[in-house]
Scaffold this motif. Sequence first.
Motif, PDB file in Angstrom:
ATOM      1  N   ASN A  85      29.558 -21.558   7.345  1.00 36.71           N
ATOM      2  CA  ASN A  85      30.781 -20.971   6.802  1.00 36.71           C
ATOM      3  C   ASN A  85      31.949 -21.960   6.692  1.00 36.71           C
ATOM      4  O   ASN A  85      32.903 -21.707   5.962  1.00 36.71           O
ATOM      5  CB  ASN A  85      31.192 -19.707   7.567  1.00 36.71           C
ATOM      6  CG  ASN A  85      31.447 -19.936   9.034  1.00 36.71           C
ATOM      7  OD1 ASN A  85      31.893 -20.993   9.463  1.00 36.71           O
ATOM      8  ND2 ASN A  85      31.153 -18.921   9.832  1.00 36.71           N
ATOM      9  N   ILE A  86      31.865 -23.086   7.369  1.00 37.31           N
ATOM     10  CA  ILE A  86      32.919 -24.097   7.273  1.00 37.31           C
ATOM     11  C   ILE A  86      32.949 -24.710   5.874  1.00 37.31           C
ATOM     12  O   ILE A  86      33.992 -25.157   5.400  1.00 37.31           O
ATOM     13  CB  ILE A  86      32.744 -25.177   8.367  1.00 37.31           C
ATOM     14  CG1 ILE A  86      32.895 -24.558   9.753  1.00 37.31           C
ATOM     15  CG2 ILE A  86      33.703 -26.340   8.168  1.00 37.31           C
ATOM     16  CD1 ILE A  86      34.250 -23.868  10.012  1.00 37.31           C
ATOM     17  N   LEU A  87      31.830 -24.693   5.188  1.00 34.69           N
ATOM     18  CA  LEU A  87      31.780 -25.185   3.812  1.00 34.69           C
ATOM     19  C   LEU A  87      31.779 -24.041   2.788  1.00 34.69           C
ATOM     20  O   LEU A  87      32.435 -24.125   1.759  1.00 34.69           O
ATOM     21  CB  LEU A  87      30.546 -26.060   3.606  1.00 34.69           C
ATOM     22  CG  LEU A  87      30.549 -27.369   4.396  1.00 34.69           C
ATOM     23  CD1 LEU A  87      29.204 -28.042   4.328  1.00 34.69           C
ATOM     24  CD2 LEU A  87      31.637 -28.290   3.895  1.00 34.69           C
ATOM     25  N   VAL A  88      31.074 -22.978   3.081  1.00 35.68           N
ATOM     26  CA  VAL A  88      30.941 -21.894   2.123  1.00 35.68           C
ATOM     27  C   VAL A  88      32.256 -21.132   1.935  1.00 35.68           C
ATOM     28  O   VAL A  88      32.679 -20.885   0.798  1.00 35.68           O
ATOM     29  CB  VAL A  88      29.807 -20.926   2.534  1.00 35.68           C
ATOM     30  CG1 VAL A  88      29.813 -19.670   1.682  1.00 35.68           C
ATOM     31  CG2 VAL A  88      28.463 -21.625   2.447  1.00 35.68           C
ATOM     32  N   TYR A  89      32.897 -20.754   3.013  1.00 38.15           N
ATOM     33  CA  TYR A  89      34.124 -19.959   2.908  1.00 38.15           C
ATOM     34  C   TYR A  89      35.219 -20.669   2.106  1.00 38.15           C
ATOM     35  O   TYR A  89      35.785 -20.067   1.188  1.00 38.15           O
ATOM     36  CB  TYR A  89      34.630 -19.564   4.302  1.00 38.15           C
ATOM     37  CG  TYR A  89      35.884 -18.715   4.247  1.00 38.15           C
ATOM     38  CD1 TYR A  89      35.794 -17.329   4.084  1.00 38.15           C
ATOM     39  CD2 TYR A  89      37.142 -19.284   4.337  1.00 38.15           C
ATOM     40  CE1 TYR A  89      36.938 -16.546   4.013  1.00 38.15           C
ATOM     41  CE2 TYR A  89      38.285 -18.505   4.264  1.00 38.15           C
ATOM     42  CZ  TYR A  89      38.185 -17.140   4.106  1.00 38.15           C
ATOM     43  OH  TYR A  89      39.317 -16.374   4.035  1.00 38.15           O
ATOM     44  N   PRO A  90      35.533 -21.927   2.407  1.00 38.72           N
ATOM     45  CA  PRO A  90      36.564 -22.583   1.589  1.00 38.72           C
ATOM     46  C   PRO A  90      36.195 -22.638   0.109  1.00 38.72           C
ATOM     47  O   PRO A  90      37.044 -22.434  -0.757  1.00 38.72           O
ATOM     48  CB  PRO A  90      36.672 -23.988   2.171  1.00 38.72           C
ATOM     49  CG  PRO A  90      36.132 -23.886   3.534  1.00 38.72           C
ATOM     50  CD  PRO A  90      35.098 -22.791   3.499  1.00 38.72           C
ATOM     51  N   ASN A  91      34.932 -22.907  -0.181  1.00 39.92           N
ATOM     52  CA  ASN A  91      34.521 -23.002  -1.582  1.00 39.92           C
ATOM     53  C   ASN A  91      34.649 -21.660  -2.302  1.00 39.92           C
ATOM     54  O   ASN A  91      35.130 -21.599  -3.428  1.00 39.92           O
ATOM     55  CB  ASN A  91      33.093 -23.523  -1.696  1.00 39.92           C
ATOM     56  CG  ASN A  91      32.656 -23.640  -3.136  1.00 39.92           C
ATOM     57  OD1 ASN A  91      33.330 -24.243  -3.951  1.00 39.92           O
ATOM     58  ND2 ASN A  91      31.536 -23.036  -3.459  1.00 39.92           N
ATOM     59  N   ASP A 110      19.798 -25.781   4.305  1.00 37.50           N
ATOM     60  CA  ASP A 110      18.943 -24.841   3.577  1.00 37.50           C
ATOM     61  C   ASP A 110      19.737 -23.624   3.107  1.00 37.50           C
ATOM     62  O   ASP A 110      19.549 -23.150   1.985  1.00 37.50           O
ATOM     63  CB  ASP A 110      17.765 -24.380   4.439  1.00 37.50           C
ATOM     64  CG  ASP A 110      16.783 -25.499   4.749  1.00 37.50           C
ATOM     65  OD1 ASP A 110      16.845 -26.567   4.089  1.00 37.50           O
ATOM     66  OD2 ASP A 110      15.965 -25.310   5.668  1.00 37.50           O
ATOM     67  N   GLU A 111      20.610 -23.092   3.976  1.00 36.30           N
ATOM     68  CA  GLU A 111      21.427 -21.939   3.581  1.00 36.30           C
ATOM     69  C   GLU A 111      22.318 -22.278   2.387  1.00 36.30           C
ATOM     70  O   GLU A 111      22.472 -21.471   1.472  1.00 36.30           O
ATOM     71  CB  GLU A 111      22.299 -21.456   4.750  1.00 36.30           C
ATOM     72  CG  GLU A 111      21.568 -20.665   5.783  1.00 36.30           C
ATOM     73  CD  GLU A 111      22.472 -20.080   6.863  1.00 36.30           C
ATOM     74  OE1 GLU A 111      21.991 -19.182   7.575  1.00 36.30           O
ATOM     75  OE2 GLU A 111      23.637 -20.507   7.005  1.00 36.30           O
ATOM     76  N   ILE A 112      22.891 -23.457   2.404  1.00 35.73           N
ATOM     77  CA  ILE A 112      23.769 -23.874   1.301  1.00 35.73           C
ATOM     78  C   ILE A 112      22.955 -24.161   0.045  1.00 35.73           C
ATOM     79  O   ILE A 112      23.290 -23.695  -1.042  1.00 35.73           O
ATOM     80  CB  ILE A 112      24.610 -25.097   1.711  1.00 35.73           C
ATOM     81  CG1 ILE A 112      25.612 -24.700   2.803  1.00 35.73           C
ATOM     82  CG2 ILE A 112      25.322 -25.692   0.495  1.00 35.73           C
ATOM     83  CD1 ILE A 112      26.330 -25.862   3.450  1.00 35.73           C
TER      84      ILE A 112
END
Length: 167
Positions: free
Chosen positions: A8-14, A47-49
């Motif tokens: 979520n540190i990468l997904v949420y901001p994006n 993998d999730e990303i």
Amino acid sequence: MLYILDTNILVYPNRISHPMDIYPSYWDKMSEILKLKNVVSIDKVKDEIYNHEDTLTKWCKTYIPKSFWSSSANSIIEYAEIQNWAQNKNYNERALLEFANSKNADPFLIAYAINKKRIEKISVTIVTLEVSAPESKKSVKIPDVCIDFNLRFINNNDFFREIKASF
């Protein structure tokens, strides 16, 4: 200190707070941060990303060094401990199945952190946007596992402060 980043540190901001097309300077800075030797994540987060072929996946493939993605394969004993811990809590069956799903990076992320702390004697901190919800029966939260396993966790802003990053 080794900082281990949750998905979520990468997904949420994006997706929510700092879309790449509006905040390119944020993502330039993140690219610098993710090249630091003491900032990593694991293969299961990757993998999730990468499961979504989107702008974040393309960005990760371009700007994140391969060394950022650590293997969680050596953390199987710790993974089993975490799953056992969850089974002995009051989570509902759906929460337990989701937590045990091999595509869910969370237990692998925590297991990796425990392994680094226990075996390699490294100080570790998990960086996540999840918040503790000890009364929850519907999902296992990273902070709640961390509390019981004596692992440090912080959110993204505390992480940025600790590494003295400013945007």
